[in-house]
Design a protein around this motif. Structure first.
Motif, PDB file in Angstrom:
ATOM      1  N   GLY A  86      37.527  56.449  45.768  1.00 30.01           N
ATOM      2  CA  GLY A  86      38.177  56.382  47.072  1.00 30.01           C
ATOM      3  C   GLY A  86      37.775  55.191  47.918  1.00 30.01           C
ATOM      4  N   ARG A  87      36.774  54.432  47.504  1.00 32.08           N
ATOM      5  CA  ARG A  87      36.330  53.270  48.270  1.00 32.08           C
ATOM      6  C   ARG A  87      36.789  51.978  47.598  1.00 32.08           C
ATOM      7  N   HIS A  88      36.788  50.895  48.366  1.00 28.93           N
ATOM      8  CA  HIS A  88      37.180  49.601  47.816  1.00 28.93           C
ATOM      9  C   HIS A  88      36.439  48.483  48.543  1.00 28.93           C
ATOM     10  N   LEU A  89      36.376  47.332  47.886  1.00 31.06           N
ATOM     11  CA  LEU A  89      35.746  46.133  48.438  1.00 31.06           C
ATOM     12  C   LEU A  89      36.798  45.043  48.542  1.00 31.06           C
ATOM     13  N   LYS A  90      36.938  44.476  49.741  1.00 32.48           N
ATOM     14  CA  LYS A  90      37.883  43.382  49.921  1.00 32.48           C
ATOM     15  C   LYS A  90      37.321  42.099  49.302  1.00 32.48           C
ATOM     16  N   VAL A  91      38.138  41.458  48.472  1.00 31.50           N
ATOM     17  CA  VAL A  91      37.773  40.187  47.849  1.00 31.50           C
ATOM     18  C   VAL A  91      38.805  39.157  48.283  1.00 31.50           C
ATOM     19  N   PRO A  92      38.381  38.028  48.800  1.00 37.48           N
ATOM     20  CA  PRO A  92      39.364  37.033  49.257  1.00 37.48           C
ATOM     21  C   PRO A  92      40.195  36.490  48.106  1.00 37.48           C
ATOM     22  N   GLY A  93      41.378  36.012  48.443  1.00 38.63           N
ATOM     23  CA  GLY A  93      42.242  35.425  47.439  1.00 38.63           C
ATOM     24  C   GLY A  93      41.631  34.154  46.869  1.00 38.63           C
ATOM     25  N   TYR A  94      42.107  33.752  45.709  1.00 40.02           N
ATOM     26  CA  TYR A  94      41.590  32.536  45.080  1.00 40.02           C
ATOM     27  C   TYR A  94      42.731  31.729  44.475  1.00 40.02           C
ATOM     28  N   PHE A  95      42.441  30.458  44.258  1.00 41.20           N
ATOM     29  CA  PHE A  95      43.310  29.581  43.480  1.00 41.20           C
ATOM     30  C   PHE A  95      42.480  29.083  42.308  1.00 41.20           C
ATOM     31  N   ASP A  96      42.924  29.420  41.095  1.00 38.86           N
ATOM     32  CA  ASP A  96      42.187  29.088  39.879  1.00 38.86           C
ATOM     33  C   ASP A  96      42.976  28.035  39.107  1.00 38.86           C
ATOM     34  N   SER A  97      42.285  27.003  38.655  1.00 39.68           N
ATOM     35  CA  SER A  97      42.928  25.986  37.826  1.00 39.68           C
ATOM     36  C   SER A  97      42.001  25.626  36.673  1.00 39.68           C
ATOM     37  N   TRP A  98      42.569  25.315  35.528  1.00 33.89           N
ATOM     38  CA  TRP A  98      41.758  24.997  34.362  1.00 33.89           C
ATOM     39  C   TRP A  98      42.465  23.990  33.469  1.00 33.89           C
ATOM     40  N   VAL A  99      41.659  23.255  32.720  1.00 34.95           N
ATOM     41  CA  VAL A  99      42.175  22.337  31.703  1.00 34.95           C
ATOM     42  C   VAL A  99      41.313  22.512  30.456  1.00 34.95           C
ATOM     43  N   TRP A 100      41.889  22.247  29.299  1.00 30.98           N
ATOM     44  CA  TRP A 100      41.140  22.325  28.049  1.00 30.98           C
ATOM     45  C   TRP A 100      41.672  21.282  27.073  1.00 30.98           C
ATOM     46  N   PHE A 101      40.812  20.924  26.137  1.00 33.58           N
ATOM     47  CA  PHE A 101      41.171  19.912  25.144  1.00 33.58           C
ATOM     48  C   PHE A 101      40.435  20.218  23.848  1.00 33.58           C
ATOM     49  N   GLU A 102      41.126  20.012  22.718  1.00 33.93           N
ATOM     50  CA  GLU A 102      40.529  20.182  21.407  1.00 33.93           C
ATOM     51  C   GLU A 102      40.982  19.037  20.521  1.00 33.93           C
ATOM     52  N   SER A 103      40.032  18.295  19.988  1.00 34.00           N
ATOM     53  CA  SER A 103      40.374  17.126  19.189  1.00 34.00           C
ATOM     54  C   SER A 103      40.872  17.543  17.798  1.00 34.00           C
ATOM     55  N   ASP A 104      41.296  16.579  17.037  1.00 34.93           N
ATOM     56  CA  ASP A 104      41.876  16.786  15.714  1.00 34.93           C
ATOM     57  C   ASP A 104      40.839  17.421  14.770  1.00 34.93           C
TER      58      ASP A 104
END
Length: 809
Positions: free
Chosen positions: A585-603
């Motif tokens: 019945g209880r909750h914790l407020k968590v602020p909104g977020y903006f998530d960004s990511w990049v990834w790379f894998e070579s040959d």
């Protein structure tokens, strides 16, 4: 709202599936093979006379990257096929104008890395539902798996024979698959589904004998037809795998040793079903678990490492209701003690007494799986400091686990499944039961599908707790443009944790997904994948908004076979976390977020391969962010020797989390968390049967609390000085495994393992590197040496040995 939406999706699903079905017009090649009276030598050299007049499968077609393009004559594939009374034979010549460039990295069995490979997929029931894969790399390494419409299960292992050789034309493979390893109906005339495939690693191209349309989502739909096998008598499918193991353990100045023995039994009940049993099992050489400092409200889930539980699991994994680590896991109770008592010995794991499983699929597509396991009674030791008395208390009684699965497949790519799991404990301990009905219905053209499930859980412990979980949705599964709409809910009393694994409950989720992919390469890219997701969550009881998430992912493969991509995720309204307070019945407020990511894998074809990921969360709160990174390096010194290293640092600044409770308050702490994980794997493969592997992992995580709060009823925080406990901490886990493996005969293995491990938890944080290591290695360290021998005995081979001895006598 939730009920209406789920009901609407269900009606829409049924409507879509009830539409008029159309033929998909998949062209199936056919090949008629002949019987041989003399078997070829399986050595990868196609010089046996029996191959000269054998039927040939050729004219392969490219699957990727250029889907539908005929294979060029310079790299053509020719496969000769024969059979006799004991099995089916394949002799393949893979033409290649540059034999010295054929990729042939050595790996352990069931490993494919930088390799050309050749494989066969056989479906004895010719129903496009389930095939058995047999693959050989150019280095001679075997790989086998079960291939279903759900995907590839590479935990399945079989006993078959193969040889591979590089030659002046390219490379060649010979394979013999005994009938005892295949599944097919009792019939004088056999007609099997079959496809044959090849991979050329240096150009990253895959080819199939029967064309596979990559616009569809299932490989098994596109097999050809194998004809000509007649009047064969499959042998008795019975095998024994006894084992012997010995251990020497050194810990905290004490050395102990043990000797163990047991056996696995496998018996083919009929052409479709197999009985597997393990007697007095020994899992002491299973890989170590990657433990972490877990600050979440949920337990950490570990992958299964025990061979008996990883082989042939495609039926038991249906619906995600069976988590095999529960069988032989932690005890279900902790002793109740008074002020003068101390628990002096508590079993970390429950011992498995025995387990068996029966599984298979009939010629009408009905799959049946039954698992049963029994664990032993376990006791804790308790000492009374006031009276000097010692006592025992049962923390886990004799317990029976079972799983029953019925999975009916039909119409080429559809299924309905019924799953039941049950745990029965002796005495007044908790019992549990769960049942689920699943459906996955595809239209005739395999372009759309509806899916869903309804599940119930019952936990019997001083009363009965009943919970439900349900899902339904519609998905477009073919073409460039694809989408999915689905909804699901989980009630607050849903609990399958006696034999399954469940975490979040008391919520509903609605999801919309759109994906785009290219089906043919462009001038710049071989592959492009884009997808967009919308997710809405709310608590069921009492209702409260939880989260709204927008997510976008993309990935690309360029002409140099480099993979890269990234994405964003956004929560514009913040989150009401209903789990972190650890109170209903209880909750914790968590602020909104903006998530960004990049990834790379070579040959991956290069000697040096590297990859990295950077993932950054920016919260709508000053000074609050999270950074997750990964760096991986792999260097292949030769086709025998390679080293892989990964480094994963992550940082969480000003996050908030549960700190404790009193009779009146819930306390939340604001904290800084830093985590570093180093892992190294090095392998030297002597040949396709022998390898030496070193595996190392050091995990370090510390957490420092800055401020404590009380949780308000509206989910906000109020500063407090009522909570003054020290929750700062540092956790280290150190593991080293050095393993020598020798597959000295089919299905038989000798393994020598040295293991070094230690861990600690310190009630302090922000230690420098030197002090942290000093304190870690001041802890007692486990040093373990073990030797394990398993030997495969096939009933038919033993019977033939006996006959030869009788003839000689």
């Amino acid at each position: 709202m939730k009920t209406k939406l789920l009901f609407t999706l269900l009606l829409f699903s049924c409507f879509m599936y009830s539409q008029k079905k159309e033929d998909d017009h998949i062209v199936r090649k056919k090949i008629l093979i002949t019987k041989t009276s003399s078997s070829p030598k399986i050595d990868g050299i196609l010089d046996d006379a029996v191959w000269q007049n054998a039927p040939i499968a050729t004219n392969f077609i490219e699957r990727n990257p250029n889907n539908g393009k005929p294979q060029a004559d310079s790299i053509k594939t020719e496969v000769r096929i024969l059979y006799d009374d004991t099995g089916i034979y394949f002799g393949a010549q893979m033409y290649d104008p540059t034999p010295n460039k054929i990729a042939k990295e050595l790996t352990e069995r069931d490993g494919i890395n930088n390799d050309d490979f050749f494989g066969v997929a056989l479906n004895g029931y010719n129903d496009k539902q389930q095939s058995l894969e047999f693959v050989v790399t150019a280095a001679g390494v075997q790989f086998d798996a079960k291939l279903t419409t759900d995907g590839e299960d590479d935990t399945w292992n079989s006993i078959w024979y193969s040889g591979a050789k590089i030659n002046e034309k390219g490379w060649a493979v010979e394979i013999k698959i005994p009938y005892s390893e295949l599944r097919f109906p009792k019939s004088n005339v056999q007609e099997w589904g079959m496809n044959i495939f090849r991979r050329i690693q240096r150009i990253k191209a895959s080819y199939d004998w029967n064309f596979v349309d990559n616009a569809k989502n299932s490989y098994t739909l596109f097999d050809g037809v194998l004809q000509g096998i007649e009047n064969i008598n499959p042998p008795t499918r019975l095998s024994f795998t006894p084992y012997f193991s010995t251990y020497v353990n050194s810990f905290d100045g004490k050395t102990t040793s043990s000797f163990n023995g047991g056996m696995d039994v496998k018996y083919g009940i009929n052409d479709a079903f197999t009985f597997d049993m393990t007697l007095i099992p020994d899992f002491g050489q299973a890989n170590f678990d990657n433990s972490i400092l877990n600050l979440t409200p949920f337990e950490q889930q570990f992958s299964e490492q025990r061979t008996f539980f990883t082989e042939g699991t495609e039926l038991f994994s249906k619906g995600g209701m069976f988590y095999s680590r529960r069988v032989g896991g932690e005890p279900s109770r902790y002793p109740v003690t008074n002020d003068n008592e101390e628990v002096t010995e508590y079993p970390a794991k429950v011992k498995l007494f025995n387990a068996f499983k029966i599984s298979g699929r009939t010629k009408k597509g009905l799959g049946i799986g039954f698992f049963n396991g029994v664990t032993q009674k376990m006791e804790a030791s308790i000492f009374n400091h006031e009276t000097g008395e010692a006592r025992k208390e049962v923390v886990e009684p004799w317990t029976n686990y079972n799983v029953l699965v019925f999975d009916q497949r039909f119409n080429g790519n559809s299924s309905v499944s019924l799953i039941n799991t049950n745990v029965t404990r002796d005495g007044n301990f908790r019992d549990a039961n769960a049942t689920g009905l699943l459906w996955d219905l595809n239209n005739k053209k395999n372009t759309y599908k509806t899916f869903g499930s309804v599940k119930g859980s019952w936990v019997m412990d001083e009363g009965t707790k009943f919970g439900t979980k349900a899902e339904t949705g519609l998905e477009k599964i073919a073409g460039k443009h694809r989408f999915s709409l689905n909804g699901n809910l989980t009630t607050k009393d849903w609990d399958i944790n006696d034999v399954g694994f469940s975490t979040k409950t008391n919520f509903a989720n609605y999801n919309a997904w759109y994906g785009y992919r290219i089906l043919q390469p462009t001038k710049t890219f071989n592959n492009i994948y884009l997808n967009f997701n919308l997710n809405y969550y709310h608590r069921l009881e009492p209702f409260i908004f939880q989260n709204f998430i927008f997510n976008h992912n993309n990935s690309f493969t360029d002409k140099s076979f480099r993979n890269f991509g990234g994405g964003i995720e956004y929560t514009p309204f913040g989150q009401n976390d209903i789990y972190e307070p650890r109170t209903f019945g209880r909750h914790l407020k968590v602020p909104g977020y903006f998530d960004s990511w990049v990834w790379f894998e070579s040959d991956s074809r290069k000697k040096l391969q590297y990859n990295f990921t950077i993932d950054y969360y920016a919260f709508d709160e000053k000074g609050r962010n999270q950074v997750f990174t990964n760096l991986g390096l792999r260097y292949r010194f030769s086709d025998r020797f390679n080293v892989n290293w990964s480094f994963n640092p992550s940082f969480s600044n000003n996050e908030t989390g549960f700190a404790g409770k009193s009779d009146t308050d819930i306390f939340i702490g604001r904290r800084q968390r830093n985590t570093y994980e180093n892992a190294l794997t090095s392998k030297y493969t002597f040949n396709e049967k022998t390898a030496l592997t070193l595996t190392f992992r050091h995990y370090f995580s510390d957490v420092t609390y800055k401020q404590f709060y009380t949780l308000n009823q509206d989910g906000g925080l109020a500063e407090t000085d009522l909570f003054n406990k020290n929750l700062n901490g540092t956790y280290n886990a150190w593991n080293v495994d050095l393993r020598f493996s020798w597959w000295f005969a089919p299905g038989s293995q000798l393994t020598l393992l040295y293991r070094n491990a230690t861990s600690n938890y310190l009630e302090m944080s922000r230690l420098n590197v030197t002090k942290n290591y000093d304190m870690l290695f001041s802890e007692p360290t486990v040093n373990n040496f073990s030797l394990k021998l398993t030997y495969f005995l096939d009933y038919n081979r033993v019977k033939s040995w006996t006959k030869k001895k009788n003839i000689k006598s």
